[in-house]
Design an enzyme around this catalytic site. Sequence first.
Site, mmCIF file in Angstrom:
data_model
loop_
_atom_site.group_PDB
_atom_site.id
_atom_site.type_symbol
_atom_site.label_atom_id
_atom_site.label_comp_id
_atom_site.label_asym_id
_atom_site.label_seq_id
_atom_site.Cartn_x
_atom_site.Cartn_y
_atom_site.Cartn_z
ATOM 1 N N THR A 148 1.041 41.383 38.260
ATOM 2 C CA THR A 148 2.562 42.276 39.882
ATOM 3 C C THR A 148 3.565 41.951 39.440
ATOM 4 O O THR A 148 4.194 42.618 39.721
ATOM 5 C CB THR A 148 1.344 41.426 40.788
ATOM 6 O OG1 THR A 148 1.416 40.161 40.747
ATOM 7 C CG2 THR A 148 0.355 42.152 41.571
ATOM 8 N N GLY A 149 3.626 41.246 38.419
ATOM 9 C CA GLY A 149 4.963 40.056 38.465
ATOM 10 C C GLY A 149 6.447 41.217 37.317
ATOM 11 O O GLY A 149 5.690 41.925 36.419
ATOM 12 N N CYS A 184 12.429 33.047 26.212
ATOM 13 C CA CYS A 184 13.203 34.311 26.479
ATOM 14 C C CYS A 184 14.467 34.456 25.163
ATOM 15 O O CYS A 184 14.753 34.880 24.251
ATOM 16 C CB CYS A 184 13.487 34.937 27.550
ATOM 17 S SG CYS A 184 14.417 34.222 28.762
ATOM 18 N N SER A 241 -1.475 39.065 46.861
ATOM 19 C CA SER A 241 -1.888 40.330 45.668
ATOM 20 C C SER A 241 -3.310 40.742 45.336
ATOM 21 O O SER A 241 -4.073 42.042 44.955
ATOM 22 C CB SER A 241 -1.130 40.582 43.986
ATOM 23 O OG SER A 241 0.493 39.757 44.142
ATOM 24 N N ASN A 282 15.743 41.392 26.994
ATOM 25 C CA ASN A 282 14.544 39.498 27.154
ATOM 26 C C ASN A 282 13.258 39.760 27.940
ATOM 27 O O ASN A 282 12.221 38.092 27.776
ATOM 28 C CB ASN A 282 15.230 38.316 28.109
ATOM 29 C CG ASN A 282 16.070 39.124 29.688
ATOM 30 O OD1 ASN A 282 16.340 40.730 29.485
ATOM 31 N ND2 ASN A 282 16.482 38.738 30.575
ATOM 32 N N HIS A 319 19.301 39.767 27.119
ATOM 33 C CA HIS A 319 20.557 38.809 26.749
ATOM 34 C C HIS A 319 21.098 38.545 25.404
ATOM 35 O O HIS A 319 20.968 39.197 24.267
ATOM 36 C CB HIS A 319 19.581 37.331 26.480
ATOM 37 C CG HIS A 319 18.651 36.847 27.962
ATOM 38 N ND1 HIS A 319 18.623 37.328 29.007
ATOM 39 C CD2 HIS A 319 17.508 36.180 27.775
ATOM 40 C CE1 HIS A 319 18.111 36.407 29.974
ATOM 41 N NE2 HIS A 319 17.147 35.873 28.845
ATOM 42 N N GLY A 376 15.620 37.612 33.807
ATOM 43 C CA GLY A 376 15.330 36.114 33.366
ATOM 44 C C GLY A 376 15.038 35.728 34.479
ATOM 45 O O GLY A 376 14.408 34.439 34.617
ATOM 46 N N ARG A 415 24.466 32.375 33.026
ATOM 47 C CA ARG A 415 23.809 33.659 33.554
ATOM 48 C C ARG A 415 25.120 34.689 33.803
ATOM 49 O O ARG A 415 25.981 33.985 34.308
ATOM 50 C CB ARG A 415 23.222 33.119 35.187
ATOM 51 C CG ARG A 415 22.623 33.689 35.151
ATOM 52 C CD ARG A 415 21.414 34.757 34.918
ATOM 53 N NE ARG A 415 19.712 33.443 34.807
ATOM 54 C CZ ARG A 415 19.360 33.492 34.313
ATOM 55 N NH1 ARG A 415 18.376 34.865 33.504
ATOM 56 N NH2 ARG A 415 18.534 32.668 34.410
#
Length: 335
Positions: A13-14, A131, A42, A313, A240, A162, A233
């Site tokens: 679910t992510g 990543c 979930s 990424n 990225h 990310g 970031r």
Amino acid sequence: MNRKPNIAVVGATGVVGSTFLKVLEERDFPYENIYFMASKKSAGKVINFRGKDVVVEELTEHSFDKPIDIALFSAGGGTSEKFAPIAAAHGVTVVDNSSQWRMDENVPLVVPEVNPQDISWNKGIIANPNCSTIQAMVALKPIQDKYGLKRVIYSTYQAVSGSGVKGINDLKNGLEGNGAELQAYAHPIAGNCLPHIDVFTDNGYTKEEMKMINETHKILGDDNIKVTATTVRVPVFDSHSESINIETEKPFELEDIVELFKNSPGIIVQDDPANNVYPLALNAAGTDEVYIGRIRRDFSIDNGLNIWVVADNIRKGAATNAVQIAEKLLTQLPD
Ligand code: NAP
């Protein structure tokens, strides 16, 4: 193997998990049964996958009692720490996206274009690199093979995806100016650059920077390469970007480097500055390749090279790389 494998997606679910599903579908990954697992929150949720409704199961100690061949994990380090060994003990081969197992000497850390041979010595867990490391490895491997690597300096410009859903929310809220509380970052990300990814360590580097350094040594199989990194970031949703400064062992001709990249797996060269052509995060998003441009000599040293490397990424930096590993496993699993 002659039969189709049974697959589990842990963390389905992510952000990364849902991209796993997309990539498995796009690449027509063969499977007999597929199971989606996540936290208790979930459990019971229904995800439509290739025209069929699949009910998300809560991940428990018994999740791997049923026959599963390959499990793709992207549910955080703590979940991997506890459940990947349980899965491996049941004969499952885990491809893990968290940082939990990456530096374990019993766990191969694999980028399929770079060190596919390491898959063969896995003992049930294979780690997917960070990543920002993955895209750098695809770019550096051909240079290492032909010219040798003496020193590498990474400066990264990393997307908020990310940081998962919370990072995306911080940028969205900041752009809307709605005053919402920050969820992922110590400072606003909209209109800002944060030289702070993951926590700071005792040596002044962040954990993200140390991941890039340590994982580079492990994947390229050479601890003598001098590596340093500053990871930042930036207010970009996906992909990225990295400036990589390289010092090679042997001299090179710039045209040969360009040809080398053009002929190396997983790389697309975009390098026509006169026409404003160079890799861009917006163009890389949603694709699986690593884009390289701004290829130029570093005049300040002998054998110096500067390149600009961009990749999605969540796809090449996470889901696609893991699915590519799983594809290689298909030929190695028992019948
Ligand atoms: P995310 O969007 O927050 O998703 C987390 C996933 O893990 C959800 O499916 C969540 O299920 C599940 N989960 C959380 N706790 C769990 C538990 N105790 N048991 C079972 N499932 C649990 O995070 P993400 O960005 O996809 O990242 C997931 C992992 O991949 C992290 O380890 C991250 O470091 C790694 N990774 C991320 C990136 C990236 O660029 N985002 C890249 C490489 C690797 P619920 O929906 O039930 O909470």
